[in-house]
Design a protein around this motif. Structure first.
Motif, mmCIF file in Angstrom:
data_model
loop_
_atom_site.group_PDB
_atom_site.id
_atom_site.type_symbol
_atom_site.label_atom_id
_atom_site.label_comp_id
_atom_site.label_asym_id
_atom_site.label_seq_id
_atom_site.Cartn_x
_atom_site.Cartn_y
_atom_site.Cartn_z
ATOM 1 N N SER A 1 0.826 -1.219 0.000
ATOM 2 C CA SER A 1 0.000 0.000 0.000
ATOM 3 C C SER A 1 0.857 1.265 0.000
ATOM 4 O O SER A 1 0.379 2.333 -0.403
ATOM 5 C CB SER A 1 -0.929 -0.012 1.215
ATOM 6 N N VAL A 2 2.121 1.162 0.422
ATOM 7 C CA VAL A 2 3.034 2.315 0.404
ATOM 8 C C VAL A 2 3.886 2.197 -0.854
ATOM 9 O O VAL A 2 5.037 1.773 -0.827
ATOM 10 C CB VAL A 2 3.901 2.357 1.664
ATOM 11 N N SER A 3 3.301 2.572 -1.993
ATOM 12 C CA SER A 3 4.004 2.437 -3.274
ATOM 13 C C SER A 3 4.464 3.774 -3.828
ATOM 14 O O SER A 3 5.142 3.806 -4.856
ATOM 15 C CB SER A 3 3.091 1.754 -4.296
ATOM 16 N N GLN A 4 4.132 4.873 -3.190
ATOM 17 C CA GLN A 4 4.503 6.189 -3.684
ATOM 18 C C GLN A 4 4.767 7.092 -2.481
ATOM 19 O O GLN A 4 4.012 7.103 -1.517
ATOM 20 C CB GLN A 4 3.371 6.761 -4.544
ATOM 21 N N LEU A 5 5.864 7.831 -2.572
ATOM 22 C CA LEU A 5 6.258 8.668 -1.437
ATOM 23 C C LEU A 5 6.860 9.969 -1.949
ATOM 24 O O LEU A 5 7.721 9.958 -2.852
ATOM 25 C CB LEU A 5 7.273 7.942 -0.548
ATOM 26 N N SER A 6 6.386 11.066 -1.402
ATOM 27 C CA SER A 6 6.964 12.378 -1.744
ATOM 28 C C SER A 6 8.196 12.617 -0.878
ATOM 29 O O SER A 6 8.173 12.413 0.338
ATOM 30 C CB SER A 6 5.931 13.487 -1.487
ATOM 31 N N VAL A 7 9.256 13.089 -1.537
ATOM 32 C CA VAL A 7 10.526 13.305 -0.838
ATOM 33 C C VAL A 7 10.436 14.593 -0.029
ATOM 34 O O VAL A 7 9.904 15.609 -0.491
ATOM 35 C CB VAL A 7 11.687 13.364 -1.846
ATOM 36 N N ARG A 8 10.953 14.531 1.196
ATOM 37 C CA ARG A 8 10.944 15.715 2.052
ATOM 38 C C ARG A 8 11.796 16.831 1.436
ATOM 39 O O ARG A 8 12.828 16.580 0.815
ATOM 40 C CB ARG A 8 11.493 15.370 3.429
ATOM 41 N N ASP A 9 11.359 18.052 1.664
ATOM 42 C CA ASP A 9 12.072 19.232 1.175
ATOM 43 C C ASP A 9 12.303 19.182 -0.327
ATOM 44 O O ASP A 9 13.296 19.707 -0.830
ATOM 45 C CB ASP A 9 13.407 19.410 1.908
ATOM 46 N N ALA B 1 14.932 8.869 -9.623
ATOM 47 C CA ALA B 1 14.966 9.907 -8.601
ATOM 48 C C ALA B 1 13.916 10.978 -8.811
ATOM 49 O O ALA B 1 13.871 11.951 -8.045
ATOM 50 C CB ALA B 1 16.353 10.542 -8.553
ATOM 51 N N GLY B 2 13.071 10.856 -9.835
ATOM 52 C CA GLY B 2 12.009 11.811 -10.068
ATOM 53 C C GLY B 2 12.427 13.009 -10.868
ATOM 54 O O GLY B 2 11.715 14.022 -10.866
ATOM 55 N N MET B 3 13.574 12.937 -11.565
ATOM 56 C CA MET B 3 14.055 14.062 -12.374
ATOM 57 C C MET B 3 13.837 13.729 -13.843
ATOM 58 O O MET B 3 14.734 13.268 -14.553
ATOM 59 C CB MET B 3 15.529 14.328 -12.079
ATOM 60 N N LEU B 4 12.630 13.976 -14.308
ATOM 61 C CA LEU B 4 12.238 13.560 -15.649
ATOM 62 C C LEU B 4 12.981 14.346 -16.721
ATOM 63 O O LEU B 4 13.444 13.773 -17.718
ATOM 64 C CB LEU B 4 10.718 13.730 -15.810
ATOM 65 N N GLN B 5 13.142 15.642 -16.549
ATOM 66 C CA GLN B 5 13.806 16.442 -17.578
ATOM 67 C C GLN B 5 15.267 16.039 -17.707
ATOM 68 O O GLN B 5 15.797 15.929 -18.823
ATOM 69 C CB GLN B 5 13.696 17.920 -17.224
ATOM 70 N N ASP B 6 15.940 15.840 -16.577
ATOM 71 C CA ASP B 6 17.331 15.401 -16.642
ATOM 72 C C ASP B 6 17.458 14.066 -17.347
ATOM 73 O O ASP B 6 18.385 13.835 -18.138
ATOM 74 C CB ASP B 6 17.911 15.314 -15.237
ATOM 75 N N ALA B 7 16.506 13.168 -17.058
ATOM 76 C CA ALA B 7 16.554 11.850 -17.690
ATOM 77 C C ALA B 7 16.421 11.964 -19.200
ATOM 78 O O ALA B 7 17.134 11.279 -19.955
ATOM 79 C CB ALA B 7 15.445 10.979 -17.112
ATOM 80 N N LEU B 8 15.516 12.832 -19.683
ATOM 81 C CA LEU B 8 15.344 13.000 -21.130
ATOM 82 C C LEU B 8 16.631 13.487 -21.787
ATOM 83 O O LEU B 8 17.028 13.001 -22.856
ATOM 84 C CB LEU B 8 14.203 13.991 -21.400
ATOM 85 N N VAL B 9 17.319 14.435 -21.136
ATOM 86 C CA VAL B 9 18.558 14.963 -21.706
ATOM 87 C C VAL B 9 19.614 13.874 -21.785
ATOM 88 O O VAL B 9 20.287 13.683 -22.810
ATOM 89 C CB VAL B 9 19.044 16.166 -20.886
ATOM 90 N N HIS B 10 19.798 13.141 -20.708
ATOM 91 C CA HIS B 10 20.811 12.086 -20.695
ATOM 92 C C HIS B 10 20.492 10.993 -21.713
ATOM 93 O O HIS B 10 21.408 10.469 -22.351
ATOM 94 C CB HIS B 10 20.920 11.490 -19.299
ATOM 95 N N TYR B 11 19.224 10.646 -21.870
ATOM 96 C CA TYR B 11 18.875 9.612 -22.854
ATOM 97 C C TYR B 11 19.192 10.086 -24.271
ATOM 98 O O TYR B 11 19.731 9.306 -25.088
ATOM 99 C CB TYR B 11 17.383 9.257 -22.733
ATOM 100 N N HIS B 12 18.887 11.329 -24.576
ATOM 101 C CA HIS B 12 19.174 11.833 -25.920
ATOM 102 C C HIS B 12 20.683 11.839 -26.187
ATOM 103 O O HIS B 12 21.127 11.445 -27.276
ATOM 104 C CB HIS B 12 18.604 13.240 -26.085
ATOM 105 N N MET B 13 21.445 12.284 -25.215
ATOM 106 C CA MET B 13 22.902 12.297 -25.415
ATOM 107 C C MET B 13 23.450 10.896 -25.533
ATOM 108 O O MET B 13 24.354 10.626 -26.341
ATOM 109 C CB MET B 13 23.553 13.030 -24.247
#
Length: 1004
Positions: free
Chosen positions: A40-48, A216-228
């Motif tokens: 039931s704990v499948s999603q968690l928001s990171v503090r700060d 880690a929840g950084m979608l934009q960074d992931a897109l850049v790294h995948y393209h490169m």
């Protein structure tokens, strides 16, 4: 990697894999009880932070798949949670040791782990441990979810540190080369200083960092790294990792476009905080996937920790159309490597799920077809079953229902493969049931009465045969009978003659052990199989409720207010019931049934089988009143055509009874067939009123029965005709016996008479009776007999004289110038005669001069010499009489006087005693009339002679009507109306001579 995960979807690339396992002996119920709470704990928001972490839990994961964690980080086990039972402090060291052993299996990739101990209390449980949680029992463990959240936060800390380490690697050109397990031996001895090798290392590391950013929840960074990574790996033809980079790019784009997920999971996934701008709706346009990468963003080691400029220049992720194209390209690269079959298969599954959301079924089927032919290692039977089941679910997802049913049926057959030591017939049966919708097959026979047949009948029959066999191997003969009955009922039109014989033979063999019933069968998984009535064995085309026999049919007593009074509503139109009038007219019957009497319903049935059909225990299904159905058995010839069958029963109570259908037993299967479920049925109504029981009366008389009836009896009357012949003035008694043969007492008796004559001039009081003694025996109890007597007296008035001839002239047949009356004048042809030229002379009633006098000859020799001429005409009522007119040529005789002629005629009358008088002949003109001895009910016969002498013979009839009713029901209904008709014959001969005013008569 050898074990594919068929539940994979594109958004799983952003999840962290956590394995939950039991250590030691833990009951399955308790384990899954805690496992569900953990999941039931499948999603968690990171503090700060606005980022979110997604967790994917598995309770079983092959360790060899963990070796592919560098290739795709979502395949790496980063967390381990173990559950164990420990009730004694002495067992704690051993339990903790098992926990360490379990960690070593995934030790190379684990970020953190936890141990949940249930049942241990005391000092050991009170010692604080970061990786161990103690609970007294499975009910008292409220903090499980909180500890899981803390555990996920620890995983995020490790993940974030690894991401930063990979992104800020300062080792110069010495970037480690990430490899899949089967590549390690291929890179031994390679030149690590070559430019090609360095680009390979940079491209793979870029791809790896992109995976970490996505987790880690950084979608934009992931897109850049995948393209490169794609650009670097494409330049060195590193196809395996290029395919992984393209797949990662597709996964990140899918997460962006479909935040609700593609795996059909409940609850939409929340977008990470660093999501792309809000104008995401505009990014579905073609060509929006263009990404510009600044080469200066790459440092000497290929990794630039500051990707802000790259993020700003990443115009868009892949469009929905380009996602599929990149999936195809990635799969084509995977197919180049034999050991990457599992990766290729899972990529196909992910693409299919995306296409299912895009409603592009045909393209999805191409991916699935490719997945079918992917050659994996030698799979076990369980893995084959899983593979075919997942393929079936995916085909169902894209709307290919029949293809889905095909693969599910293949999975069912795989459950009972010969190579399996213990075949799973229950699993096979369950999977076969799941294939039914795909083949347009329902186990409810009502669905087959709605219209034309849907689906392929041959495939459906094959599937039903497999269900019968599987249920028999399961040891459930009731299921076998139900499925075989369904096969025979719904597929009868598609079975050949030989198949019909085989199926019925098998059904009889099954029902010999377990007869078929009309009870629903509930399966363990909750599915209910409805009963299957044999409405086609036999086929019923028409149902008709029959009225009672005339002797038992109830009749309504005439009301004292008169027949003009109506019991219907005084309103001409009522809008409340107007819409129901048509239906009531079709179902309501205009006659009644009687309580306790045998009632009949006629069915027109047809045998469609190529052999004799034996139907047992066939009876009626009714509602409304208590009804005793009398079962019948019948045998119908092969393909008999419409055949009438009468079903009978006895209503036990009064009220409105509705015939709902009938029940049968055919081939050992008991069926309740309702009329509403019979297609093409013709019925005149199914509801009839049952009135209270009425008395039954049997009447007998002392006179013999007559061969003819006085008049046709009405439909509601019972007529008994008896005859008696009396002389005028004679009296005879008729004894009538009344017997109560019913079960109700007879309360009332009414006797009436009616005189039936054809001539109103015939009158007289012929019948008389006294009922005082008979009525004293009433009420007549069942089985009792009462008798009363009717006196019959023949009385006829002969005082007609002059008016008689005038009446004769009014009826239209002329005799010697005068009309002759006959009740059969409409049939008998009038004879041709010579009329005088002067009408006034022939119209004189007292003058005999117009009669042409000729010699009367009655000798026997003379009659034999006469030649017969003319035509022969049949008279009316051939069953009663025939009249013949014959024309003959007679030679002229010497004339004689009227006195001589009168003397001869009177002599014949007196001496012949009627018999010779009937045979005597008179010559009149050129015609000869021969008197016939005629008998007729309610008729009069006239004969005449040339001398205006008239012989009158008459028979009069009278009838006695008996009516009875019981006084219990207010005299409203009569059980039987009986009529006894008596023929009383008054026979007399009258000879009159009007011109002389003399009357000569004699009683015959």
């Amino acid at each position: 990697m050898s074990v594919p995960d068929y539940m994979q979807c594109a958004e799983d690339h952003q999840t962290l894999l956590v394995v939950v396992q039991a250590v030691g002996i833990v009951s399955e119920e308790n384990f899954f009880r805690i496992y569900k709470r953990i999941c039931s704990v499948s999603q968690l928001s990171v503090r700060d932070s606005q980022r979110a972490l997604f967790i994917r839990y598995r309770h079983h994961y092959p360790p060899e798949n963990n070796e592919w964690g560098d290739f795709q980080t979502h395949r790496k086990v980063v967390g381990l949670i173990t559950i164990t039972d420990c009730f004694s402090p002495k067992d704690w060291p051993q339990t903790f040791e098992k926990f360490h052993v379990q960690k070593e299996i995934y030790g190379s990739t684990l970020y953190d782990s936890r141990l949940f101990v249930f049942g241990l209390q005391g000092d050991v449980a009170e010692q604080p441990r970061p990786d161990v949680a103690f609970y007294p029992n499975y009910d008292d463990c409220d903090s499980v979810e909180k500890r899981i959240e803390d555990f996920i936060e620890s995983l995020f800390i490790v993940l974030e540190s690894k991401r930063l380490d990979r992104a800020t690697d300062k080792s110069g050109d010495k970037i480690p080369l990430l490899c899949v397990p089967f590549e390690k031996k291929d890179f031994v001895g390679l030149d690590t200083d070559s430019r090609h090798y360095k680009k390979r290392c940079q491209g793979r590391m870029r791809k790896h960092v992109g995976d970490l950013c996505l987790q880690a929840g950084m979608l934009q960074d992931a897109l850049v790294h995948y393209h490169m990574s794609v650009e670097l790996l494409r330049s060195v033809n590193d196809f395996l990792w290029l395919g992984a980079a393209l797949e990662g790019l597709c996964s990140a784009s899918v997460i962006y476009h479909y935040p609700g997920g593609t795996g059909g999971k409940t609850g939409a996934r929340r977008l990470p905080g660093n999501s792309l701008p809000s104008e995401a709706a505009n990014r579905h346009r073609p060509g929006a996937q263009e990404v510009l990468i600044d080469p200066g963003a790459l440092t000497t080691n290929g990794i630039n920790p500051d990707t802000s400029t790259e993020i700003g220049r990443a115009k868009n992720c892949l469009s929905p159309e380009d996602i599929i194209d990149k999936y195809k390209e990635a799969i084509s690269y995977y197919s180049k490597y034999k050991n990457a079959g599992v990766i290729e298969l899972e990529a196909c599954v992910k693409a299919v799920r995306v296409l299912a959301i895009q409603k592009r079924g045909m393209e999805a089927s191409e991916f699935l077809q490719n997945a079918v032919y992917i050659n994996l290692r030698q799979l076990s039977e369980e893995e084959k079953i899983q593979r075919y089941s997942i393929l079936s679910e995916l085909y169902e997802l894209i709307g290919f229902h029949r293809k889905s049913a095909f693969f599910k049926r293949v999975a069912a057959m795989q459950c009972v493969a010969p190579s399996i030591a213990e075949p799973g017939w229950r699993a096979c049966y369950k999977l076969l049931l799941e294939t039914l919708p795909g083949y347009s097959l329902s186990l409810d026979p009502k669905d087959f009465n709605k219209g034309t047949h849907r689906g392929w009948a041959a495939v459906q029959m094959r599937l039903l045969h497999e269900l019968v066999y599987a249920s028999r191997r399961m040891g459930n003969p009731a299921l076998s009978v139900r499925h075989l009955s369904f096969l025979l009922q719904t597929m009868l039109d598609f079975l050949s003659d030989q198949e019909k014989k085989d199926v019925t033979q098998s059904l009889e063999n099954y029902t010999a052990k377990c007869p078929g019933t009309m009870e629903p069968i509930t399966l363990p998984d909750g599915l209910t199989l409805p009963p299957v009535p044999f409405t086609k064995l036999p086929i019923v085309r028409c149902v008709k409720l029959l009225s009672l026999p005339t002797s038992l049919r109830p009749q309504k007593v005439k009301s004292l207010l008169g027949q003009s009074m109506s019991t219907k509503s005084p309103f001409i139109y009522s809008p409340i019931i107007a819409h129901n009038r048509g239906e009531e007219r079709n179902k309501k019957i205009d006659f009644q049934w009687v309580q306790g009497d045998v009632c009949e319903v006629q069915l027109m049935v047809y045998n469609p089988m190529p052999f004799e059909l034996r139907v047992e225990n066939m009876g009626l299904l009714t509602s409304g009143v208590e009804f005793e159905s009398l079962p019948a058995a019948l045998s119908l010839p092969a393909e008999s055509g419409l055949y009438p069958v009468t079903l009978v029963g006895v209503p036990q109570t009064t009220g409105m009874i509705t015939v709902n259908g009938y029940h049968t037993t055919v081939f050992g299967v008991f069926s309740d067939c309702l009329l509403d479920n019979l297609p093409g049925l013709k019925t005149s109504g199914s509801t009839v009123e049952v009135i209270p029981a009425l008395p039954r009366l049997q009447i007998s008389t002392s006179l013999p029965r007559s061969a003819h009836s006085l008049q046709p009896s009405a439909g509601d009357e019972i007529a008994t005709n008896v005859s008696v012949q009396l002389f005028n003035g004679e009296t005879q008694q008729l004894a009538i016996t009344l017997e109560n043969i019913g079960l109700e007492p007879l309360e009332q008796l009414e006797v009436t008479s009616k005189l039936l004559t054809t001539k109103e001039k015939l009158y007289g009081d012929f019948l008389s009776w006294k009922l005082e003694e008979t009525l004293a025996q009433f009420p007549l109890q069942p089985g009792k007999v009462a008798t009363f007597t009717i006196n019959i007296k023949a009385k006829l008035d002969f005082s007609c004289q002059e008016n008689l001839l005038q009446d004769l002239s009014d009826d239209g047949i002329s005799v010697s110038g005068f009309p002759l009356s006959s009740p059969f004048r409409q049939v008998v042809r009038p004879r041709v005669e010579s009329r005088p030229t002067n009408p006034s002379e022939g119209s004189k009633t007292g003058d005999l001069g117009h009669v042409k006098r000729q010699l009367f000859h009655a000798g026997k020799e003379e009659e034999e010499e006469e030649e017969k001429e003319g035509e022969e005409a049949a008279a009316a009522d051939s069953s009663l009489m025939h009249v013949y007119y014959q024309r003959r040529t007679h030679e002229e005789r010497s004339p004689c006087s009227s006195e001589q002629l009168l003397s001869l005629l009177l002599l014949e009358l007196l001496e012949g005693a009627g018999s010779r008088a009937d045979r005597c002949m008179w010559h009149c003109g050129s015609f000869l009339h021969k008197g016939q001895n005629l008998c007729s009910y309610g008729s009069a016969q006239w004969t005449s002679n040339p001398a205006n002498l008239h012989v009158f013979q008459c028979w009069t009839d009278a009838a006695v009507f008996l009516s009875c009713s019981d006084g219990v029901n207010g005299g409203v209904f009569l059980n039987m109306r009986s009529q006894v008709s008596l023929s009383i014959t008054h026979r007399a001969s009258l000879v009159c001579w009007p011109s002389m005013g003399r009357l000569v008569g004699r009683q015959l």
